[in-house]
Design a protein around this motif. Structure first.
Motif: not given
Length: 650
Positions: A37, A39-40, A42-43, A201-202, A205
């Motif tokens: 994904t 756009d993000d 982590s999803v 930030d990554f 998370g």
């Protein structure tokens, strides 16, 4: 004996893989895939992790190690994303055409010459003004001095002043390489600074997500040179994550095959990567990795990448012959699942290529581009004809406009792909087989072939193309330029066993086994063994080889020093130190060996490791003469220390 488990994660271009593995036996316990994904990220990552966890019944406290390979650093650089960086250059000014990537720049007096002698002292007043100017509204500051790898004291002086006055993260050019090249050294440091806020930030998370899943094992991040680094170290030098995906596949191939000498070919949905293992170590590109238009000093594996994958477009050339790639498209089988009703539209239009929207930053689109994007989003998948008719009087939709939007990642086309051929032949199932059948029928009519013959031709062509790319890498490695002529392509086809050349059998012999990694490896890499003079292995677990490599490698640290002859003396240059002088070459090399070994030992120890091994290579550099022959005398000597160690598991 207590079981120790590892969780490996590979964030690839098409899918994100997760694998749970026994760290001692390397046995795969569970594995899962999830679409990447963009756009993000982590999803997709957490989707794969949760899939792997749900696929087995293990005590999560036994997961002692988490290894991550991600495209985030590479993609962020390619897309121009990241924080703002200020730059203070010492003793030099950039060429007008240089793009150094910094938001604010100031160049001050100072600098050294090539033997480490200070050419000009730093003006304290000028330095104060520079700090005041470049530290406003930035996330980090880079300090890069002329010949700082020969004498780094001025960089250190400016770093300390910036820290004291602004309290910002400060990066020095000499921290990233011991090699000359002010442009490459500066760019590497600036790109690292731009990555800091994104990567932190990554990682925040990732750490919180692991805690939420009661996984308390240590987290390590894969590097582009085939080694790992602790997550705390990765927060400081995220630039080393560049090209970590291909490096993880190489090490995954080593673990799965048990081979220390081999070619590893990793095929995914988008591309194919080819790299080589020598004595269990990856061949490295010591010139530094290219990321987009940026030449860096990041040491990465020596890799050959081509646009050849399961989702590569299949099309016809001017002679109605089959061509595969390099463009990645959405397979018809997948598009039909994602967009109900697409199969009927495909049958009615007889057009294989329809457009779909891609989640992206659309804030900078022109009015016409926004009109087209919104139409595609509301009518996806839609053909070019659909857009022309639907936007008549509102926007002129040209092929040039659509191609521009596709290349910028705003639109993606559907198309017939090798994945569709596998669906048609019953060798793979992840989408709508009937949509693949429709596509095969439409293409076969254009070729005057039946659909089954066409599907088999596509599979044969894919195997051929893999062999061709391996040969191309070998040619480039030998210093040859690739000739695009017809005879050249005929020889490539012959060497890969696709066809004979005038009755001659000229099949290639790679000289070492080939290990196939990636989901399509059994269909597109393994058949090479019937065509060439050599062994081809596709080991069990090949579909998650990258994720396995991400958690089954070792922590690594590399550091170099150079020895140069000057006026009957020998000088040793290395970052973070002053030049040292010796009367004999052997003494200089011995000093460089001791110093580089000490540096890598200290650096790797900070990452809490065990079983440290150090290898030091001494490489003599000789310039060629005017006829391309190597001269007898040594111009300089590179002394490179490599430390390897296992993460200490708690």
């Amino acid at each position: 004996m207590t079981v120790r488990l590892g969780l490996g994660i590979d964030n690839g271009g098409t899918f994100t893989d997760a694998v749970i593995v026994d760290l001692d036996t390397k046995k795969i316990i569970s594995k899962a895939k999830s679409p990447t994904t963009y756009d993000d990220l982590s999803v997709g990552i957490l989707g794969a992790v949760d899939g792997a966890l749900s696929g087995c019944d293990v005590d999560r406290s036994l997961i002692k190690l988490v290894g991550i390979s991600t495209t985030l650093a590479t993609n962020s650089i390619l897309q121009g994303k990241g924080g703002h960086v200020g730059l203070i250059g010492i003793g030099w000014r950039p060429d007008p055409e240089w793009d150094l990537g910094a938001s604010k720049m100031r160049f001050i007096k100072g600098g050294c010459d090539s033997v480490g002698r200070v050419l000009q002292s730093i003006d304290e007043s000028e330095l104060d003004d520079a700090i005041e100017e470049v530290t406003k509204e930035v996330d980090a500051v880079v300090v890069s001095g002329m010949f700082s790898v020969c004498n780094g004291h001025q960089e250190i002086r400016v770093r300390d002043a910036v820290r004291k006055k602004a309290g910002l993260p400060v990066l020095m050019g000499q921290s990233f390489t011991s090699e000359l090249g002010i442009y490459e050294r500066t760019v590497t440091a600036v790109l690292n600074g731009k990555l800091l806020p994104i990567i932190n930030d990554f990682f925040d998370g990732i750490e919180s997500s692991m805690r939420a899943r009661e996984i308390t094992g240590r987290i390590f991040v894969f590097k582009g040179d085939g080694g790992m680094m602790s997550i705390s170290h990765a927060r400081e030098v995220p630039i080393e994550m560049v090209l970590s995906g291909p490096a993880a596949s190489l090490m995954g191939g080593k673990v799965l095959s048990g081979l220390d000498e081999c070619w590893v070919i990793d095929m995914g949905g988008t591309s194919t990567d080819i790299a080589c293992l020598d004595g269990g170590f990856p061949r490295l590109n010591m010139e530094g990795a290219m990321v987009g238009n940026w030449r860096t000093r990041v040491k990465g594996i020596d890799i050959w990448t081509c646009g050849l994958g399961g989702d590569s477009i299949i099309r016809l050339d001017k002679d109605r012959g089959l061509v595969v790639g390099p463009e990645k498209v959405m397979p018809l089988a997948i598009a039909s699942v994602r967009y109900p009703g697409f199969k009927a539209k495909l049958e009615a239009s007889k057009d294989l290529e329809h457009y779909t929207p891609v989640k992206a930053d659309i804030s900078r689109l022109t009015e016409k581009e926004r009109t087209v994007y919104d139409f595609v989003k509301g009518h996806a998948p839609c053909s070019w004809f659909d857009m022309i008719m639907g936007l008549e009087g509102k926007a002129m939709v040209t092929s040039t406009l659509l191609e521009s939007m596709r290349l910028r990642g705003l639109l993606m086309r559907t198309g017939l792909t090798p994945t569709d051929a596998l669906h048609f032949l019953g060798k793979f199932r992840s989408g709508d087989v009937e949509a693949s059948r429709v596509g095969m029928s439409l293409m076969s009519e254009r070729m005057s072939e039946d659909a089954e013959t066409l599907a088999k031709m596509i599979l044969k062509l894919m195997v051929t193309r893999v062999g061709e790319e391996l040969l191309k890498k070998a040619l480039v490695d030998s210093g040859s330029k690739l000739d695009g002529g017809g005879a050249f392509h005929k020889l490539l086809r012959g060497a890969t066993g696709h066809e004979s050349v005038g009755g001659y059998n000229i099949k290639m012999s790679p000289g070492r086994p080939i290990v196939g990694i990636g989901a399509p490896a059994k269909e597109f890499i393994l058949p090479l063994r019937e065509r060439i003079d050599g062994d081809v292995v596709v080991p069990e677990g090949h579909d998650v080889g990258n994720a396995l490599g991400a958690v089954c490698s070792e922590v690594s640290e590399m550091f170099s020093a150079q020895v140069y002859a000057r006026d009957d003396k020998y000088l040793v240059f290395s970052p973070m130190s002053s030049p040292s002088q010796y009367s004999r070459l052997e003494e200089a090399i011995s000093s460089a060996r001791a110093y580089t070994s000490s540096v890598v030992r200290d650096r790797i120890a900070k990452q809490d490791v065990e079983d440290v091994r150090i290898r030091v290579d001494v490489i003599e550099k000789k310039f060629p003469d005017g006829f391309g022959r190597e001269m007898k005398f040594v111009n300089w000597v590179d002394v490179r220390a490599l430390a390897l160690a296992r993460p200490r598991l708690r």
